[in-house]
Motif scaffolding. Structure first.
Motif, PDB file in Angstrom:
ATOM      1  N   THR A  77       0.820  -1.075  -0.120  1.00 53.73           N
ATOM      2  CA  THR A  77       0.040  -0.009   0.083  1.00 53.73           C
ATOM      3  C   THR A  77       0.805   1.144  -0.107  1.00 53.73           C
ATOM      4  N   ARG A  78       0.544   2.061  -1.063  1.00 49.99           N
ATOM      5  CA  ARG A  78       1.562   3.241  -1.159  1.00 49.99           C
ATOM      6  C   ARG A  78       1.148   4.328  -0.245  1.00 49.99           C
ATOM      7  N   GLU A  79      -0.171   4.629  -0.117  1.00 51.34           N
ATOM      8  CA  GLU A  79      -0.609   5.646   1.033  1.00 51.34           C
ATOM      9  C   GLU A  79      -0.417   5.290   2.458  1.00 51.34           C
ATOM     10  N   VAL A  80       0.721   5.899   2.844  1.00 50.34           N
ATOM     11  CA  VAL A  80       1.025   5.592   4.450  1.00 50.34           C
ATOM     12  C   VAL A  80       0.890   6.736   5.124  1.00 50.34           C
ATOM     13  N   SER A  81       0.093   6.482   6.273  1.00 52.76           N
ATOM     14  CA  SER A  81       0.010   7.612   7.373  1.00 52.76           C
ATOM     15  C   SER A  81       1.099   7.291   8.299  1.00 52.76           C
ATOM     16  N   VAL A  82       1.849   8.754   8.256  1.00 53.13           N
ATOM     17  CA  VAL A  82       3.092   8.516   9.126  1.00 53.13           C
ATOM     18  C   VAL A  82       2.948   9.665  10.265  1.00 53.13           C
ATOM     19  N   VAL A  83       3.807   9.786  11.313  1.00 56.88           N
ATOM     20  CA  VAL A  83       4.146  10.613  12.223  1.00 56.88           C
ATOM     21  C   VAL A  83       5.440  11.140  12.323  1.00 56.88           C
ATOM     22  N   SER A  84       5.723  12.645  12.730  1.00 59.55           N
ATOM     23  CA  SER A  84       6.857  13.021  13.068  1.00 59.55           C
ATOM     24  C   SER A  84       7.494  12.540  14.369  1.00 59.55           C
ATOM     25  N   PRO A  85       8.901  12.547  14.499  1.00 57.37           N
ATOM     26  CA  PRO A  85       9.514  12.125  15.598  1.00 57.37           C
ATOM     27  C   PRO A  85       9.356  13.197  16.768  1.00 57.37           C
TER      28      PRO A  85
ATOM     29  N   ARG B 298      -8.294   5.503  13.592  1.00 57.04           N
ATOM     30  CA  ARG B 298      -8.372   4.188  13.931  1.00 57.04           C
ATOM     31  C   ARG B 298      -7.063   3.274  13.852  1.00 57.04           C
ATOM     32  N   HIS B 299      -5.899   3.750  13.628  1.00 61.57           N
ATOM     33  CA  HIS B 299      -4.791   2.906  13.695  1.00 61.57           C
ATOM     34  C   HIS B 299      -3.956   2.769  14.981  1.00 61.57           C
ATOM     35  N   VAL B 300      -3.388   1.778  15.358  1.00 62.54           N
ATOM     36  CA  VAL B 300      -2.329   1.552  16.388  1.00 62.54           C
ATOM     37  C   VAL B 300      -1.107   1.527  16.267  1.00 62.54           C
ATOM     38  N   GLY B 301      -0.692   1.927  15.049  1.00 59.35           N
ATOM     39  CA  GLY B 301       0.726   1.889  14.892  1.00 59.35           C
ATOM     40  C   GLY B 301       1.095   2.610  13.576  1.00 59.35           C
ATOM     41  N   TYR B 302       2.340   3.403  13.575  1.00 58.47           N
ATOM     42  CA  TYR B 302       2.646   4.376  12.523  1.00 58.47           C
ATOM     43  C   TYR B 302       4.330   4.270  12.551  1.00 58.47           C
ATOM     44  N   PRO B 303       4.418   4.236  11.002  1.00 57.22           N
ATOM     45  CA  PRO B 303       6.018   4.799  10.943  1.00 57.22           C
ATOM     46  C   PRO B 303       6.368   6.171  11.236  1.00 57.22           C
ATOM     47  N   VAL B 304       7.533   6.303  11.947  1.00 56.90           N
ATOM     48  CA  VAL B 304       8.227   7.668  12.248  1.00 56.90           C
ATOM     49  C   VAL B 304       8.932   8.307  11.086  1.00 56.90           C
ATOM     50  N   VAL B 305       8.569   9.152  10.273  1.00 53.83           N
ATOM     51  CA  VAL B 305       9.366   9.670   9.257  1.00 53.83           C
ATOM     52  C   VAL B 305       9.704  11.236   9.415  1.00 53.83           C
ATOM     53  N   GLU B 306      11.025  11.542   8.828  1.00 52.22           N
ATOM     54  CA  GLU B 306      11.512  12.738   8.833  1.00 52.22           C
ATOM     55  C   GLU B 306      11.776  13.020   7.704  1.00 52.22           C
ATOM     56  N   GLU B 307      11.307  13.979   6.750  1.00 53.46           N
ATOM     57  CA  GLU B 307      11.939  14.573   5.416  1.00 53.46           C
ATOM     58  C   GLU B 307      11.854  13.344   4.707  1.00 53.46           C
ATOM     59  N   GLY B 308      10.960  12.576   4.800  1.00 57.66           N
ATOM     60  CA  GLY B 308      10.666  11.436   3.843  1.00 57.66           C
ATOM     61  C   GLY B 308      11.747  10.106   4.345  1.00 57.66           C
ATOM     62  N   ARG B 309      12.782  10.283   5.207  1.00 53.98           N
ATOM     63  CA  ARG B 309      13.307   9.092   5.682  1.00 53.98           C
ATOM     64  C   ARG B 309      12.696   8.302   6.931  1.00 53.98           C
TER      65      ARG B 309
END
Length: 379
Positions: free
Chosen positions: A253-261, A276-287
């Motif tokens: 899935t290419r559309e990913v909801s992310v959070v800032s550190p 309604r999500h219980v987990g997120y990738p932590v992303v800063e400036e795309g990385r």
């Protein structure tokens, strides 16, 4: 295997070695059984032993040495498989010793025709060579060295037995893999697997029946293991065939909801409630920096920043094969994988749901393809 293996702090020829918990249980059991039957082995090997050899802890010490020699022989047997697979460009993930011996976990089945048979036969060949080696060494010892005569004689016999047993044409034994590989020379791999699995189940049923008749619990255990492992081989073959040619980028899935550190725990909880999500990738400036889930927030204050609670993510390159991704999920106990490009930028997420959906769609496509193909012998 019954538990998460214990990884040993060394490698053999670059290959990790692990011990299943069942190995730690069965090793002293084997030592006791061999020690308690020492008079039988001495008679079988035609060894005249002094009386003190059968007294006190000596029989059980010899039993322990014999059991260790047995499992060392199994380890060398599995190394034979691993090194032969390496010659075909296939790496071994690890070798695990467990209740019923050992298993070399190859990263994949080699695709060259007949290669699986060559890799499979390597193990029994190694065991036969070990049997000859121990037999020759025994011949060099004086007959008065009863302890050495017993250990070398036992290992000579047990390695020959190991080779013969593994040549039984039942998956997942070496003989079953040889049978499948030879069948695959003349028919599709999936069909060859089904034939080998059917043969394995018949042999397992016969072995189990024999075990019941003679009251041999170990024989029953082997029969059960062969039956269950053969079923698993069939499922794995279907899985391999269904996911063949697919890569992570085809399924993610290419559309990913992310959070800032720098996001606070209070803000993250609000986002979780809203989306309604219980987990997120932590992303800063795309990385991609890490992963944060509801479990990671236990005990944190509302002002705590995400970067203080995040953990390393399980990530894969977007060009990784889909089957490899599924294996990584199973090994690590993850339900989601984060997918990155060559620069380490987050490009998508792959869940078990994505893989299951792909399996269902590919299975439906294969079924339609089979139905639309004309029967053999007709235009």
């Amino acid at each position: 295997m019954f538990s998460r293996p214990i990884r040993l702090p060394f490698r053999l020829l670059g290959i990790p070695v692990s011990l299943d918990l069942s190995f730690l249980i069965v090793l002293p059991l084997f030592a006791f059984l061999i020690g308690s039957q020492l008079p039988v082995y001495l008679q079988l090997l035609q060894i005249s032993a002094p009386p003190e050899l059968l007294q006190g802890p000596t029989p059980y010490l010899l039993g322990l040495l014999a059991a260790l020699g047995l499992f060392l022989s199994v380890l060398i047997h599995e190394l034979g498989h691993a090194l032969t697979a390496r010659a075909y460009g296939v790496q071994t993930r690890e070798i695990t010793l467990w209740l019923l011996g050992g298993v070399a976990q190859l990263e994949q089945i080699p695709r060259a025709r007949g290669a699986e048979a060559v890799i499979a036969i390597a193990g029994p060949i190694v065991s036969v060579l070990l049997s000859g080696f121990f037999t020759v060494l025994r011949g060099l010892l004086p007959s008065s060295a009863a302890e050495g005569q017993f250990l070398l004689g036992y290992l000579g016999i047990i390695n020959l037995s190991l080779a013969l047993f593994n040549l039984v044409p039942a998956l997942p034994l070496d003989g079953g893999r040889i049978l499948r590989s030879l069948l695959a020379l003349y028919q599709p791999y999936l069909v060859a697997t089904r034939t080998a699995v059917a043969t394995s189940k018949v042999l397992a049923f016969g072995l189990g029946l024999l075990g019941l008749l003679v009251g041999n619990l170990f024989m029953l255990l082997i029969a059960f293991f062969v039956f269950m492992a053969a079923s698993a081989e069939a499922e794995q073959a279907v899985l391999n065939r269904t996911l063949e040619g697919l890569r992570v980028r085809d399924l993610m899935t290419r559309e990913v909801s992310v959070v800032s550190p720098s996001l606070s725990v209070a803000e993250l909880l609000e986002k979780m409630m809203l989306e309604r999500h219980v987990g997120y990738p932590v992303v800063e400036e795309g990385r991609l920096l890490g992963l944060i889930s509801l479990e990671d927030l236990q005990g944190a204050s509302p002002q705590t920043r995400v970067q203080e609670r995040m953990r390393p993510p399980l990530q894969l390159d977007e060009y990784t094969e889909a089957l490899t991704a599924l294996q990584r999920m199973a090994e690590q106990g993850f339900s989601r994988l984060l997918i990155t490009d060559a620069e380490g930028n987050l490009v998508g997420i792959l869940s078990k749901t994505d893989l299951l959906r792909a399996l269902q769609l590919r299975a439906a496509q294969m079924s339609l393809s089979n139905q639309s193909s004309p029967p053999l012998g007709r235009a």
